[in-house]
Design a protein around this motif. Structure first.
Motif, short mmCIF file in Angstrom:
data_model
loop_
_atom_site.label_atom_id
_atom_site.label_comp_id
_atom_site.label_asym_id
_atom_site.label_seq_id
_atom_site.Cartn_x
_atom_site.Cartn_y
_atom_site.Cartn_z
N SER A 71 -28.89 -28.17 10.41
CA SER A 71 -29.92 -29.18 10.26
C SER A 71 -31.08 -28.91 11.21
CB SER A 71 -29.34 -30.57 10.54
OG SER A 71 -29.10 -30.73 11.93
N GLU A 72 -32.19 -29.55 10.94
CA GLU A 72 -33.36 -29.40 11.81
C GLU A 72 -33.04 -29.91 13.22
OE1 GLU A 72 -38.05 -30.73 12.07
OE2 GLU A 72 -36.96 -31.03 10.20
N PHE A 73 -32.30 -31.03 13.29
CA PHE A 73 -31.92 -31.59 14.59
C PHE A 73 -31.06 -30.58 15.37
CE2 PHE A 73 -28.88 -34.03 17.19
CZ PHE A 73 -29.78 -34.64 18.06
N ALA A 74 -30.06 -30.01 14.72
CA ALA A 74 -29.18 -29.04 15.37
C ALA A 74 -29.97 -27.82 15.81
CB ALA A 74 -28.04 -28.65 14.45
N SER A 75 -30.88 -27.37 14.98
CA SER A 75 -31.72 -26.22 15.33
C SER A 75 -32.57 -26.53 16.55
CB SER A 75 -32.62 -25.83 14.16
OG SER A 75 -31.87 -25.38 13.08
N ASN A 76 -33.12 -27.75 16.59
CA ASN A 76 -33.96 -28.16 17.72
C ASN A 76 -33.15 -28.20 19.00
OD1 ASN A 76 -35.20 -30.22 19.59
ND2 ASN A 76 -36.85 -29.96 18.09
#
Length: 70
Positions: A2-7
């Motif tokens: 997810s974008e959150f995990a990537s961030n």
């Protein structure tokens, strides 16, 4: 991922790089600051059930001198 995990993963890599640079420069204060940031990000990941692999985090995140998971 997810974008959150990537961030979170990217922020951990940046904090680790900054910590390593501070360590190489002998700046114990900044080493502590960036270690705290890494610990905070690890808690954030745990609170959101993100399982970061060793590849994501490069190494277990922990306070200096403490076992992983402490």
């Amino acid at each position: 991922m997810s974008e959150f995990a990537s961030n979170v993963t990217e922020r951990m890599r940046e904090a680790r790089s900054a910590r390593d640079h501070a360590r190489a420069e002998g700046d114990d204060y900044l080493v502590g600051v960036h270690t705290g940031e890494l610990e905070s990000l690890a808690r954030l990941a745990q609170e959101h059930d993100l399982r970061l692999t060793v590849d994501d985090a490069d190494e277990p995140v922990r306070a200096e001198g403490q076992p992983a998971g402490a």
